[in-house]
Scaffold this motif. Structure first.
Motif, short mmCIF file in Angstrom:
data_model
loop_
_atom_site.label_atom_id
_atom_site.label_comp_id
_atom_site.label_asym_id
_atom_site.label_seq_id
_atom_site.Cartn_x
_atom_site.Cartn_y
_atom_site.Cartn_z
N GLN A 1 24.70 38.62 76.35
CA GLN A 1 25.93 37.70 76.19
C GLN A 1 25.56 36.57 77.52
OE1 GLN A 1 27.38 37.09 73.85
NE2 GLN A 1 28.16 38.87 72.97
N GLY A 2 25.05 36.95 78.56
CA GLY A 2 24.57 36.09 79.82
C GLY A 2 23.69 35.01 79.36
N ASN A 3 22.90 35.00 78.21
CA ASN A 3 21.88 34.13 78.09
C ASN A 3 22.16 33.38 76.62
OD1 ASN A 3 19.91 34.47 80.10
ND2 ASN A 3 19.92 36.35 79.41
N ALA A 4 23.35 33.58 76.37
CA ALA A 4 23.79 32.98 75.08
C ALA A 4 23.86 31.51 74.86
CB ALA A 4 25.09 33.48 74.63
N VAL A 5 23.24 30.99 73.87
CA VAL A 5 23.58 29.50 73.64
C VAL A 5 24.08 29.31 72.28
CG1 VAL A 5 21.41 28.48 75.18
CG2 VAL A 5 21.19 29.19 72.64
N SER A 6 24.86 28.01 72.37
CA SER A 6 25.61 27.84 70.89
C SER A 6 25.67 26.40 70.71
CB SER A 6 27.00 28.91 70.78
OG SER A 6 27.65 28.13 71.82
N GLY A 7 25.84 26.28 69.39
CA GLY A 7 26.18 25.07 69.21
C GLY A 7 26.88 24.73 67.55
N GLN A 8 27.53 23.73 67.12
CA GLN A 8 28.23 23.90 65.77
C GLN A 8 27.84 22.64 65.03
OE1 GLN A 8 32.43 23.78 66.43
NE2 GLN A 8 32.27 22.89 68.15
N PHE A 9 28.34 22.61 63.81
CA PHE A 9 28.04 21.56 63.04
C PHE A 9 28.73 21.76 61.55
CE2 PHE A 9 25.03 24.78 61.52
CZ PHE A 9 24.90 24.69 60.16
N ALA A 10 29.07 20.94 60.65
CA ALA A 10 29.84 20.86 59.41
C ALA A 10 29.30 20.65 58.48
CB ALA A 10 30.87 20.08 59.58
N VAL A 11 29.12 21.37 57.29
CA VAL A 11 28.59 21.15 56.07
C VAL A 11 29.48 21.05 54.98
CG1 VAL A 11 27.88 23.39 55.86
CG2 VAL A 11 26.59 21.78 54.61
N THR B 1 28.28 31.90 62.26
CA THR B 1 29.88 32.39 61.95
C THR B 1 30.59 31.10 61.47
OG1 THR B 1 29.78 33.67 64.18
CG2 THR B 1 31.98 33.08 63.12
N TRP B 2 31.26 31.19 60.48
CA TRP B 2 31.93 29.89 59.80
C TRP B 2 33.60 30.17 59.36
CZ3 TRP B 2 28.32 33.17 57.38
CH2 TRP B 2 28.69 33.64 56.36
N LEU C 1 27.17 35.78 59.61
CA LEU C 1 25.63 36.04 59.11
C LEU C 1 24.62 35.93 60.07
CD1 LEU C 1 23.74 35.79 56.56
CD2 LEU C 1 24.02 33.46 56.47
N ARG C 2 23.80 36.83 60.16
CA ARG C 2 22.82 36.88 61.27
C ARG C 2 21.23 36.52 60.32
NH1 ARG C 2 26.42 40.62 62.17
NH2 ARG C 2 27.50 40.80 64.20
N GLU D 1 32.84 23.84 45.54
CA GLU D 1 32.85 23.00 46.62
C GLU D 1 33.80 23.30 47.87
OE1 GLU D 1 32.90 18.14 47.65
OE2 GLU D 1 33.22 18.99 45.45
N ASP D 2 33.26 23.21 48.98
CA ASP D 2 33.90 23.70 50.22
C ASP D 2 33.38 22.91 51.39
OD1 ASP D 2 35.75 24.90 52.10
OD2 ASP D 2 35.54 26.91 51.17
N THR D 3 34.22 23.06 52.57
CA THR D 3 33.60 22.51 53.81
C THR D 3 33.64 23.48 54.53
OG1 THR D 3 34.41 20.22 53.28
CG2 THR D 3 34.09 20.64 55.58
N LEU D 4 32.29 23.67 55.41
CA LEU D 4 32.14 24.84 56.27
C LEU D 4 32.14 24.26 57.53
CD1 LEU D 4 29.86 27.23 54.45
CD2 LEU D 4 32.44 27.24 54.49
N ARG D 5 32.76 24.88 58.70
CA ARG D 5 32.47 24.55 60.11
C ARG D 5 31.63 25.79 60.61
NH1 ARG D 5 31.64 20.36 62.86
NH2 ARG D 5 32.68 20.14 64.69
N ILE D 6 30.38 25.64 60.87
CA ILE D 6 29.34 26.60 61.25
C ILE D 6 29.21 26.71 62.73
CG2 ILE D 6 26.92 27.77 60.87
CD1 ILE D 6 27.28 26.48 58.06
N VAL D 7 29.37 27.89 63.56
CA VAL D 7 29.00 27.78 64.77
C VAL D 7 27.73 28.73 64.93
CG1 VAL D 7 29.38 28.75 67.22
CG2 VAL D 7 31.31 27.69 65.79
N LEU D 8 26.63 28.26 65.68
CA LEU D 8 25.25 28.99 65.67
C LEU D 8 25.28 29.72 67.29
CD1 LEU D 8 22.78 26.44 64.29
CD2 LEU D 8 23.71 28.61 63.27
N GLN D 9 24.87 30.76 67.23
CA GLN D 9 24.92 31.52 68.54
C GLN D 9 23.19 32.31 68.66
OE1 GLN D 9 27.65 34.35 70.04
NE2 GLN D 9 27.69 33.36 71.86
N ALA D 10 22.52 32.15 69.76
CA ALA D 10 21.15 32.73 69.89
C ALA D 10 21.00 33.03 71.31
CB ALA D 10 20.20 31.68 69.24
#
Length: 167
Positions: free
Chosen positions: A64-74, A105-106, A117-118, A136-145
């Motif tokens: 968790q101490g080295n986690a990076v994250s970002g988000q996008f919509a699709v 995560t969305w 999803l991993r 059809e749907d709109t997803l807000r996705i958060v990526l973490q690595a």
């Protein structure tokens, strides 16, 4: 602060390959149960270049101490016309990432289920009757690595598949 970029993509590389696959799946889908790739080429990634930023200003020991994250919509548009009138379970897939595990995560606004999803796995996004030709749907996705392993820009290739039969 170092920033990392991941390009999020949905769908197949070429429209020609997709049309050949869809034609094959449409002929075969009504004959038997099974797992088939779902055409998502009409989907639109609203922010395709996702910038990952450190979750903590001072990274610490542990994952968790080295986690990076970002988000996008699709805007997800799934062509399910070949399976209209059938029962099915639709899954979102994310192949293994070259830089190590990535978690998506969305949240959703419509018929698709929210979830997690991993990379290297698939996750259920819909179960039930296929009532129309398009979901059809709109997803807000958060990526973490883990920021120690994501060292350069890389593409992520999300895709969808359907299992036919009773959900």
């Amino acid at each position: 602060m170092r920033r990392l970029t991941i390009t999020a993509r949905l769908g197949f590389a070429t429209l020609l390959a997709m049309s050949c696959y869809v034609a094959f799946a449409a002929n075969d889908a009504h004959a038997q149960s099974g797992t088939y790739r779902v055409d998502d080429s009409a989907s639109q990634v609203l922010d395709p270049n996702v910038t990952l930023e450190w979750d903590s200003i001072a990274p610490t020991r542990g994952p968790q101490g080295n986690a990076v994250s970002g988000q996008f919509a699709v805007i997800v548009r799934l062509d399910v016309a070949a399976w209209q009138g059938r029962m099915g379970r639709i899954y979102m897939l994310l192949p293994p990432a070259p830089s190590g595990p990535i978690t998506a995560t969305w949240s959703s606004r419509g018929p698709l289920l929210p979830g997690i999803l991993r990379s290297g796995e698939r996750s259920l996004v819909y179960a039930g009757p296929i009532n129309g030709p398009l979901i059809e749907d709109t997803l807000r996705i958060v990526l973490q690595a883990d920021g120690r392993h994501v060292t350069r820009s890389q593409p992520l290739e999300f895709s969808f598949e359907i299992d036919l039969g009773a959900p």
